[in-house]
Design a protein around this motif. Structure first.
Motif, PDB file in Angstrom:
ATOM      1  N   GLY A   1       0.600  -1.075  -0.014  1.00 28.07           N
ATOM      2  CA  GLY A   1       0.108   0.194   0.114  1.00 28.07           C
ATOM      3  C   GLY A   1       0.778   1.215   0.057  1.00 28.07           C
ATOM      4  N   ASP A   2       2.165   1.123   0.249  1.00 30.02           N
ATOM      5  CA  ASP A   2       2.913   2.296   0.163  1.00 30.02           C
ATOM      6  C   ASP A   2       3.566   2.853  -1.240  1.00 30.02           C
ATOM      7  OD1 ASP A   2       2.798   2.401   2.779  1.00 30.02           O
ATOM      8  OD2 ASP A   2       4.736   1.490   3.223  1.00 30.02           O
ATOM      9  N   ILE A   3       2.992   1.991  -2.330  1.00 31.66           N
ATOM     10  CA  ILE A   3       3.815   1.920  -3.570  1.00 31.66           C
ATOM     11  C   ILE A   3       2.703   2.452  -4.510  1.00 31.66           C
ATOM     12  CG2 ILE A   3       4.973   0.968  -5.596  1.00 31.66           C
ATOM     13  CD1 ILE A   3       5.984  -1.089  -3.327  1.00 31.66           C
ATOM     14  N   LEU A   4       2.964   3.473  -5.386  1.00 30.54           N
ATOM     15  CA  LEU A   4       2.115   3.775  -6.339  1.00 30.54           C
ATOM     16  C   LEU A   4       2.987   3.863  -7.831  1.00 30.54           C
ATOM     17  CD1 LEU A   4      -0.593   5.392  -7.820  1.00 30.54           C
ATOM     18  CD2 LEU A   4       0.760   7.508  -7.023  1.00 30.54           C
ATOM     19  N   VAL A   5       2.460   3.117  -8.787  1.00 27.27           N
ATOM     20  CA  VAL A   5       3.116   3.018 -10.189  1.00 27.27           C
ATOM     21  C   VAL A   5       2.606   3.803 -11.139  1.00 27.27           C
ATOM     22  CG1 VAL A   5       4.079   1.648 -11.668  1.00 27.27           C
ATOM     23  CG2 VAL A   5       4.160   0.554  -9.650  1.00 27.27           C
ATOM     24  N   LEU A   6       3.115   4.853 -11.704  1.00 28.51           N
ATOM     25  CA  LEU A   6       2.469   5.662 -12.880  1.00 28.51           C
ATOM     26  C   LEU A   6       3.273   5.309 -14.077  1.00 28.51           C
ATOM     27  CD1 LEU A   6       2.534   8.940 -10.756  1.00 28.51           C
ATOM     28  CD2 LEU A   6       0.532   7.248 -11.115  1.00 28.51           C
ATOM     29  N   THR A   7       2.650   5.543 -15.157  1.00 29.65           N
ATOM     30  CA  THR A   7       3.159   5.440 -16.456  1.00 29.65           C
ATOM     31  C   THR A   7       2.788   6.657 -17.453  1.00 29.65           C
ATOM     32  OG1 THR A   7       0.948   4.374 -17.475  1.00 29.65           O
ATOM     33  CG2 THR A   7       2.875   2.915 -16.785  1.00 29.65           C
ATOM     34  N   THR A   8       3.734   7.174 -18.200  1.00 30.34           N
ATOM     35  CA  THR A   8       3.636   8.181 -18.979  1.00 30.34           C
ATOM     36  C   THR A   8       2.939   8.029 -20.083  1.00 30.34           C
ATOM     37  OG1 THR A   8       5.888   8.249 -20.177  1.00 30.34           O
ATOM     38  CG2 THR A   8       5.707   9.362 -17.973  1.00 30.34           C
ATOM     39  N   GLY A   9       2.986   6.687 -20.711  1.00 37.20           N
ATOM     40  CA  GLY A   9       2.280   6.523 -22.057  1.00 37.20           C
ATOM     41  C   GLY A   9       1.138   5.584 -21.783  1.00 37.20           C
ATOM     42  N   GLU A  10       1.040   4.492 -22.406  1.00 38.61           N
ATOM     43  CA  GLU A  10      -0.284   3.589 -22.140  1.00 38.61           C
ATOM     44  C   GLU A  10      -0.397   3.111 -21.013  1.00 38.61           C
ATOM     45  OE1 GLU A  10       0.344   0.398 -24.826  1.00 38.61           O
ATOM     46  OE2 GLU A  10      -0.067   1.588 -26.616  1.00 38.61           O
ATOM     47  N   GLN A  11      -1.518   2.618 -20.426  1.00 37.29           N
ATOM     48  CA  GLN A  11      -1.470   2.053 -19.256  1.00 37.29           C
ATOM     49  C   GLN A  11      -0.972   0.759 -18.860  1.00 37.29           C
ATOM     50  OE1 GLN A  11      -3.721   3.270 -16.581  1.00 37.29           O
ATOM     51  NE2 GLN A  11      -5.101   4.357 -17.304  1.00 37.29           N
ATOM     52  N   HIS A  12      -0.476   0.664 -17.743  1.00 40.18           N
ATOM     53  CA  HIS A  12       0.090  -0.610 -17.106  1.00 40.18           C
ATOM     54  C   HIS A  12      -0.910  -1.733 -17.295  1.00 40.18           C
ATOM     55  CE1 HIS A  12       1.550  -3.732 -14.545  1.00 40.18           C
ATOM     56  NE2 HIS A  12       2.965  -2.927 -14.553  1.00 40.18           N
ATOM     57  N   PRO A  13      -0.286  -2.790 -17.851  1.00 38.50           N
ATOM     58  CA  PRO A  13      -1.389  -3.875 -17.967  1.00 38.50           C
ATOM     59  C   PRO A  13      -2.441  -4.244 -16.900  1.00 38.50           C
ATOM     60  CG  PRO A  13       0.912  -4.644 -18.856  1.00 38.50           C
ATOM     61  CD  PRO A  13       1.052  -3.099 -18.254  1.00 38.50           C
ATOM     62  N   TRP A  14      -1.773  -4.203 -15.738  1.00 32.84           N
ATOM     63  CA  TRP A  14      -2.671  -4.460 -14.765  1.00 32.84           C
ATOM     64  C   TRP A  14      -4.028  -3.253 -14.420  1.00 32.84           C
ATOM     65  CZ3 TRP A  14      -4.513  -1.525 -10.559  1.00 32.84           C
ATOM     66  CH2 TRP A  14      -4.992  -2.307  -9.601  1.00 32.84           C
ATOM     67  N   ALA A  15      -3.546  -1.937 -14.793  1.00 31.70           N
ATOM     68  CA  ALA A  15      -4.643  -1.013 -14.784  1.00 31.70           C
ATOM     69  C   ALA A  15      -5.511  -1.405 -15.733  1.00 31.70           C
ATOM     70  CB  ALA A  15      -4.047   0.500 -14.799  1.00 31.70           C
ATOM     71  N   ALA A  16      -4.942  -1.868 -17.247  1.00 31.86           N
ATOM     72  CA  ALA A  16      -6.130  -1.903 -18.185  1.00 31.86           C
ATOM     73  C   ALA A  16      -6.886  -3.072 -17.969  1.00 31.86           C
ATOM     74  CB  ALA A  16      -4.990  -1.980 -19.363  1.00 31.86           C
ATOM     75  N   HIS A  17      -6.345  -3.911 -17.271  1.00 27.56           N
ATOM     76  CA  HIS A  17      -7.359  -5.057 -16.966  1.00 27.56           C
ATOM     77  C   HIS A  17      -8.488  -4.649 -15.999  1.00 27.56           C
ATOM     78  CE1 HIS A  17      -8.444  -8.661 -14.416  1.00 27.56           C
ATOM     79  NE2 HIS A  17      -8.498  -9.314 -15.607  1.00 27.56           N
ATOM     80  N   GLU A  18      -7.741  -4.162 -14.950  1.00 28.49           N
ATOM     81  CA  GLU A  18      -8.840  -3.510 -13.802  1.00 28.49           C
ATOM     82  C   GLU A  18     -10.013  -2.717 -14.445  1.00 28.49           C
ATOM     83  OE1 GLU A  18      -9.278  -5.074 -10.857  1.00 28.49           O
ATOM     84  OE2 GLU A  18      -7.537  -6.340 -11.350  1.00 28.49           O
ATOM     85  N   LEU A  19      -9.547  -1.741 -15.146  1.00 29.92           N
ATOM     86  CA  LEU A  19     -10.563  -0.910 -15.936  1.00 29.92           C
ATOM     87  C   LEU A  19     -11.509  -1.461 -16.597  1.00 29.92           C
ATOM     88  CD1 LEU A  19      -8.105   2.184 -16.729  1.00 29.92           C
ATOM     89  CD2 LEU A  19     -10.152   2.105 -15.288  1.00 29.92           C
ATOM     90  N   SER A  20     -11.278  -2.712 -16.918  1.00 30.64           N
ATOM     91  CA  SER A  20     -12.199  -3.368 -17.981  1.00 30.64           C
ATOM     92  C   SER A  20     -13.421  -4.016 -17.075  1.00 30.64           C
ATOM     93  CB  SER A  20     -11.655  -4.734 -18.482  1.00 30.64           C
ATOM     94  OG  SER A  20     -11.314  -5.527 -17.627  1.00 30.64           O
ATOM     95  N   PHE A  21     -13.237  -3.590 -15.696  1.00 27.77           N
ATOM     96  CA  PHE A  21     -14.328  -4.015 -14.792  1.00 27.77           C
ATOM     97  C   PHE A  21     -15.212  -2.736 -14.377  1.00 27.77           C
ATOM     98  CE2 PHE A  21     -11.454  -7.405 -14.368  1.00 27.77           C
ATOM     99  CZ  PHE A  21     -12.200  -8.704 -14.481  1.00 27.77           C
ATOM    100  N   GLY A  22     -14.509  -1.436 -14.842  1.00 29.86           N
ATOM    101  CA  GLY A  22     -15.382  -0.417 -14.573  1.00 29.86           C
ATOM    102  C   GLY A  22     -14.519   0.537 -13.783  1.00 29.86           C
ATOM    103  N   GLU A  23     -14.842   1.887 -14.062  1.00 27.83           N
ATOM    104  CA  GLU A  23     -13.733   2.694 -13.226  1.00 27.83           C
ATOM    105  C   GLU A  23     -14.150   2.773 -11.815  1.00 27.83           C
ATOM    106  OE1 GLU A  23     -13.072   6.818 -14.530  1.00 27.83           O
ATOM    107  OE2 GLU A  23     -12.504   6.160 -16.601  1.00 27.83           O
ATOM    108  N   ALA A  24     -15.466   2.445 -11.362  1.00 34.07           N
ATOM    109  CA  ALA A  24     -15.786   2.359  -9.700  1.00 34.07           C
ATOM    110  C   ALA A  24     -15.013   1.627  -9.084  1.00 34.07           C
ATOM    111  CB  ALA A  24     -17.447   2.213  -9.884  1.00 34.07           C
ATOM    112  N   ALA A  25     -14.914   0.358  -9.767  1.00 30.45           N
ATOM    113  CA  ALA A  25     -14.085  -0.731  -9.035  1.00 30.45           C
ATOM    114  C   ALA A  25     -12.608  -0.470  -9.075  1.00 30.45           C
ATOM    115  CB  ALA A  25     -14.772  -2.155  -9.815  1.00 30.45           C
TER     116      ALA A  25
END
Length: 218
Positions: A122-146
């Protein structure tokens, strides 16, 4: 009265020659018969134990030569890790050289090292300047709220884009993967991220472009 016959007299000549010691020569003294040998008497040819040998005098202990102290080696600070500029900020900056196509892989390796060293997820935040990280892209497929609900829970590593960094809460460690061109907007976002890092900012990308985006003071 009957007469007892007298014992025959042995003539002197029949007694054998009498040995007379020669003049000036003494007769040998009779040898005494050896009696039982006591324990204190040594065996012939075996010398006695004799008195105990005195112990050698105690030697004076010599002081041991002084052992030279080993040189204390101070841990060398990584050349890419340095304090971020600012008003007394304690956050450290580390630059990991990586091409655009390998920036996400370098960021993932950095996260693994952080977790292995004892950092809480919980202390770590990963940011990308270009395309989304594959994990973020996968989680966003379930909706932004989740997706953002996981961010608000704050109990795991969270992945987002630098464009949404202002929506992310500050964390102790921020890892940035420069997986796209550092245009003016991305450079400004990267400069803002360094102010949000509580203890450590790790940037994976081209060193020249990253240093240019963050300013000469980084």
């Amino acid at each position: 009265m009957p007469l007892i016959p007298e014992e025959p007299q042995i003539p002197e000549s029949a007694q054998g020659p009498r040995v007379t010691p020669a003049a000036g020569r003494t007769a040998p003294t009779p040898r005494p018969v050896p009696g039982p040998r006591s324990a204190a008497t040594p065996r012939p040819g075996n010398p006695g134990r004799g008195p105990a040998r005195p112990a050698p005098p105690a030697q004076r202990p010599h002081p041991a030569p002084p052992v030279p102290a080993a040189p204390v080696q101070t841990a060398a600070k990584a050349p890419t890790a340095r304090q971020l500029p600012g008003d007394g900020a304690a956050a450290q900056f580390q630059l990991i050289p990586a091409p655009v196509g390998g920036a996400i892989d370098a960021a993932d390796e950095a996260v693994d090292l952080l977790l292995d060293s004892g950092r809480a997820p919980g202390d770590i935040l990963v940011l990308t300047t270009g395309e989304q990280h594959p994990w973020a892209a996968h989680e966003l497929s379930f909706g932004e709220a989740a997706y953002w609900a996981q961010h608000d829970a704050g109990d795991d590593v969270f992945f987002a884009r630098t464009a949404n960094a202002d929506r992310c809460a500050s964390r102790s460690v921020i890892v940035v993967a420069v997986n796209g061109d550092l245009d003016e907007t991305s450079a400004r976002a990267l400069a803002d991220v360094r102010e949000r890092a509580g203890a450590l900012l790790i940037v994976c990308g081209d060193p020249q472009k990253v240093n240019s985006a963050l300013g000469a003071g980084v």
